[in-house]
Design a protein around this motif. Structure first.
Motif, PDB file in Angstrom:
ATOM      1  N   VAL A  67       8.259  -8.006   5.613  1.00  0.00           N
ATOM      2  CA  VAL A  67       7.470  -7.309   6.475  1.00  0.00           C
ATOM      3  C   VAL A  67       7.904  -6.678   7.801  1.00  0.00           C
ATOM      4  CG1 VAL A  67       5.613  -8.559   5.633  1.00  0.00           C
ATOM      5  CG2 VAL A  67       6.672  -9.447   7.472  1.00  0.00           C
ATOM      6  N   GLU A  68       7.270  -5.609   8.391  1.00  0.00           N
ATOM      7  CA  GLU A  68       7.680  -5.497   9.789  1.00  0.00           C
ATOM      8  C   GLU A  68       7.330  -6.315  10.769  1.00  0.00           C
ATOM      9  OE1 GLU A  68       5.391  -1.562  11.048  1.00  0.00           O
ATOM     10  OE2 GLU A  68       5.690  -1.477   8.874  1.00  0.00           O
ATOM     11  N   HIS A  69       7.613  -6.293  11.935  1.00  0.00           N
ATOM     12  CA  HIS A  69       7.499  -7.231  13.172  1.00  0.00           C
ATOM     13  C   HIS A  69       6.019  -6.908  13.351  1.00  0.00           C
ATOM     14  CE1 HIS A  69      11.719  -6.414  13.815  1.00  0.00           C
ATOM     15  NE2 HIS A  69      11.443  -7.870  14.207  1.00  0.00           N
ATOM     16  N   GLY A  70       5.232  -6.062  13.194  1.00  0.00           N
ATOM     17  CA  GLY A  70       3.860  -5.844  13.268  1.00  0.00           C
ATOM     18  C   GLY A  70       3.182  -7.109  12.514  1.00  0.00           C
ATOM     19  N   PRO A  71       2.905  -6.990  11.613  1.00  0.00           N
ATOM     20  CA  PRO A  71       2.445  -7.812  10.746  1.00  0.00           C
ATOM     21  C   PRO A  71       3.057  -9.379  10.674  1.00  0.00           C
ATOM     22  CG  PRO A  71       3.485  -6.663   9.161  1.00  0.00           C
ATOM     23  CD  PRO A  71       3.610  -6.001  10.526  1.00  0.00           C
TER      24      PRO A  71
ATOM     25  N   SER B 166       0.370  -6.422   6.967  1.00  0.00           N
ATOM     26  CA  SER B 166      -0.048  -4.801   6.936  1.00  0.00           C
ATOM     27  C   SER B 166       0.859  -3.947   6.754  1.00  0.00           C
ATOM     28  CB  SER B 166      -0.824  -4.661   8.232  1.00  0.00           C
ATOM     29  OG  SER B 166      -0.195  -4.933   9.456  1.00  0.00           O
ATOM     30  N   GLY B 167       2.228  -4.197   6.838  1.00  0.00           N
ATOM     31  CA  GLY B 167       3.187  -3.109   6.725  1.00  0.00           C
ATOM     32  C   GLY B 167       4.444  -3.636   6.327  1.00  0.00           C
ATOM     33  N   ALA B 168       5.384  -2.870   5.958  1.00  0.00           N
ATOM     34  CA  ALA B 168       6.738  -3.173   5.839  1.00  0.00           C
ATOM     35  C   ALA B 168       7.755  -2.055   5.646  1.00  0.00           C
ATOM     36  CB  ALA B 168       6.761  -3.551   4.072  1.00  0.00           C
ATOM     37  N   ASN B 169       7.478  -1.102   6.627  1.00  0.00           N
ATOM     38  CA  ASN B 169       8.432  -0.183   7.007  1.00  0.00           C
ATOM     39  C   ASN B 169       9.515  -0.392   7.908  1.00  0.00           C
ATOM     40  OD1 ASN B 169       7.345   2.157   5.377  1.00  0.00           O
ATOM     41  ND2 ASN B 169       5.527   2.093   6.676  1.00  0.00           N
ATOM     42  N   THR B 170      10.266  -1.187   7.451  1.00  0.00           N
ATOM     43  CA  THR B 170      11.365  -2.043   8.282  1.00  0.00           C
ATOM     44  C   THR B 170      12.796  -1.963   7.729  1.00  0.00           C
ATOM     45  OG1 THR B 170      11.829  -3.930   9.632  1.00  0.00           O
ATOM     46  CG2 THR B 170      10.833  -4.217   7.297  1.00  0.00           C
ATOM     47  N   ASP B 171      13.779  -2.207   8.568  1.00  0.00           N
ATOM     48  CA  ASP B 171      15.024  -2.448   7.726  1.00  0.00           C
ATOM     49  C   ASP B 171      15.508  -3.757   7.311  1.00  0.00           C
ATOM     50  OD1 ASP B 171      17.686  -2.365   7.226  1.00  0.00           O
ATOM     51  OD2 ASP B 171      18.598  -1.715   9.174  1.00  0.00           O
ATOM     52  N   PRO B 172      15.321  -3.909   6.082  1.00  0.00           N
ATOM     53  CA  PRO B 172      15.544  -5.374   5.554  1.00  0.00           C
ATOM     54  C   PRO B 172      16.759  -6.086   5.947  1.00  0.00           C
ATOM     55  CG  PRO B 172      15.601  -3.962   3.736  1.00  0.00           C
ATOM     56  CD  PRO B 172      15.278  -3.114   4.977  1.00  0.00           C
ATOM     57  N   SER B 173      17.939  -5.285   6.289  1.00  0.00           N
ATOM     58  CA  SER B 173      19.195  -5.767   6.808  1.00  0.00           C
ATOM     59  C   SER B 173      19.123  -6.616   7.922  1.00  0.00           C
ATOM     60  CB  SER B 173      20.200  -4.672   6.900  1.00  0.00           C
ATOM     61  OG  SER B 173      20.054  -3.860   7.918  1.00  0.00           O
ATOM     62  N   THR B 174      18.180  -6.488   8.715  1.00  0.00           N
ATOM     63  CA  THR B 174      17.820  -6.928  10.115  1.00  0.00           C
ATOM     64  C   THR B 174      17.196  -8.537   9.962  1.00  0.00           C
ATOM     65  OG1 THR B 174      15.643  -6.086  10.367  1.00  0.00           O
ATOM     66  CG2 THR B 174      17.441  -4.946  11.306  1.00  0.00           C
ATOM     67  N   LEU B 175      16.786  -8.796   8.785  1.00  0.00           N
ATOM     68  CA  LEU B 175      16.337 -10.149   8.208  1.00  0.00           C
ATOM     69  C   LEU B 175      17.574 -11.152   8.614  1.00  0.00           C
ATOM     70  CD1 LEU B 175      14.041  -9.371   5.538  1.00  0.00           C
ATOM     71  CD2 LEU B 175      13.409 -10.253   7.655  1.00  0.00           C
ATOM     72  N   ARG B 176      17.232 -12.417   9.043  1.00  0.00           N
ATOM     73  CA  ARG B 176      18.145 -13.371   9.064  1.00  0.00           C
ATOM     74  C   ARG B 176      17.950 -14.556   8.423  1.00  0.00           C
ATOM     75  NH1 ARG B 176      20.449  -9.573  10.072  1.00  0.00           N
ATOM     76  NH2 ARG B 176      21.480  -8.716  11.933  1.00  0.00           N
TER      77      ARG B 176
ATOM     78  N   GLN C 186       0.838  -1.134  -0.091  1.00  0.00           N
ATOM     79  CA  GLN C 186       0.060  -0.108  -0.036  1.00  0.00           C
ATOM     80  C   GLN C 186       0.802   1.325  -0.210  1.00  0.00           C
ATOM     81  OE1 GLN C 186      -2.428   1.872  -0.909  1.00  0.00           O
ATOM     82  NE2 GLN C 186      -3.960   0.247  -0.202  1.00  0.00           N
ATOM     83  N   HIS C 187       0.453   2.408  -0.338  1.00  0.00           N
ATOM     84  CA  HIS C 187       0.960   3.722  -0.115  1.00  0.00           C
ATOM     85  C   HIS C 187       1.471   3.753   0.976  1.00  0.00           C
ATOM     86  CE1 HIS C 187      -0.044   5.093  -4.303  1.00  0.00           C
ATOM     87  NE2 HIS C 187      -1.452   4.947  -3.836  1.00  0.00           N
ATOM     88  N   THR C 188       2.866   4.429   1.384  1.00  0.00           N
ATOM     89  CA  THR C 188       3.491   4.613   2.597  1.00  0.00           C
ATOM     90  C   THR C 188       3.787   3.160   3.079  1.00  0.00           C
ATOM     91  OG1 THR C 188       1.548   4.827   4.103  1.00  0.00           O
ATOM     92  CG2 THR C 188       2.317   6.894   2.628  1.00  0.00           C
ATOM     93  N   GLY C 189       3.636   2.133   2.626  1.00  0.00           N
ATOM     94  CA  GLY C 189       4.146   1.048   3.091  1.00  0.00           C
ATOM     95  C   GLY C 189       3.317   0.253   4.231  1.00  0.00           C
ATOM     96  N   SER C 190       1.936   0.706   4.515  1.00  0.00           N
ATOM     97  CA  SER C 190       0.948   0.199   5.310  1.00  0.00           C
ATOM     98  C   SER C 190      -0.299   0.197   5.210  1.00  0.00           C
ATOM     99  CB  SER C 190       1.365   0.681   6.849  1.00  0.00           C
ATOM    100  OG  SER C 190       0.678   1.489   7.086  1.00  0.00           O
TER     101      SER C 190
END
Length: 321
Positions: free
Chosen positions: A282-286, A311-321, A45-49
């Protein structure tokens, strides 16, 4: 309280302003006994959430009411908007305000992720960082509204906000051919849950997934009404409300919304699962909603058809493991 008519009106109001986000039919094999599984990709979605839906509905409804009616009467003019947010709601309000040529002032906690603060400023919002939690930002925003008379856009507890979020539920029913039995959504303040549960009431069941360290819905249901809770954990930046909204509580009891709790470790695992299995960031919320399935916190019935709202992806993808 909101009803289906409010959600349908919101859909008309924001048509052409928000994206109809896609649905991915996922492999149900890791989640027996599910027969079908869908991911609603609202992080696109617009603005990532999903928050853009409610923000547009709130602002457009206010602009409609400020226009002269046939009687010649009109509501107060909208000269600017103010929001309090852990990040995503502010981004949505800033985006919607800019689309209407309105200035936006967004109050966020000092703990808000830098990536979200930068995006707010990139959208032209005046960002004010105050306190360490959403409640601090909310109090400061309320004081600002009292000073300026600007339109306040609540992060989750206004009828127009909740109804706007509910448009996601109408889309999901259409995209699944109304075959979905259960929809799992993450809950912080509960605006998304309230909107979706209203949109699908009588047609699908809604499950609210929460971090065990931020149990707003769980605590409200246990107490017989919204109560303040301590908030911590990995999802606090997006599920950081310290109290469930009044609208969310009313809808949750009317629509028999279930609450399940997941631990931080399960949220991290679900977030990494979405990336490794589907290349979804995705961020931790969704990820909390997905964790409800992965961890077994929600146990579907045999043959159940389930949708998970990412529901959202405003996160730092470098923290994915």
């Amino acid at each position: 309280m909101i009803d289906l008519a409010d959600v349908r009106a919101a859909r008309t109001r924001i048509d052409g302003r928000v994206r109809r986000t896609p649905v991915l039919e996922a492999d149900p094999e890791p989640f027996p006994p599910i027969s079908r599984l869908w991911f609603k990709l609202e992080q696109l979605q617009h603005t990532g959430s999903f928050k853009a839906r409610g923000a547009f509905n709130r602002i457009r409804a206010a602009l409609e009411s400020s226009a002269p009616a046939a009687s010649g009467e009109a509501g107060p003019p909208v000269s600017g908007v103010v929001a309090a947010s852990g990040g995503n709601a502010g981004l949505a309000v800033a985006f919607a305000a800019a689309a209407h040529g309105l200035p936006a002032e967004v109050f966020v906690p000092e703990t808000a992720p830098p990536v979200k603060v930068k995006k707010l400023r990139d959208l032209g919002a005046d960002v004010v960082q105050v306190g360490t939690k959403y409640a601090d930002a909310y109090e400061a925003a309320q004081a600002r509204v009292s000073e300026t008379g600007a339109l306040f856009c609540h992060a989750y507890d206004q009828p127009e906000i909740c109804a706007g979020q509910g448009t996601l539920g109408l889309e999901l029913l259409e995209q699944t051919g109304s075959e979905v039995d259960t929809i799992i959504v993450a809950v912080g303040g509960g605006g998304l849950m309230a909107g979706v549960a209203t949109a699908v009431e009588g047609r699908a069941h809604v499950v609210g997934a929460e971090p065990s360290l931020a149990p707003t819905l769980h605590s409200a249901l246990a107490a017989g009404g919204p109560v303040d809770v301590d908030v911590a954990g990995v999802a606090a930046d997006s599920l950081g409300a310290t109290r469930l909204g009044e609208i969310a509580y009313a809808v949750s009891t009317r629509a028999d919304v279930a609450s399940v709790l997941v631990d931080d470790a399960d949220i991290e695992q679900a977030r990494n699962f979405a990336w490794h299995q589907y290349r979804l960031v995705v961020e931790h919320g969704p990820a909390t909603a997905l964790a409800a399935l992965l961890s077994g916190a929600y146990r579907p019935a045999d043959g159940e058809r389930v949708a998970v709202v990412l529901s959202g992806a405003n996160t730092d993808p470098s923290t994915l493991r």
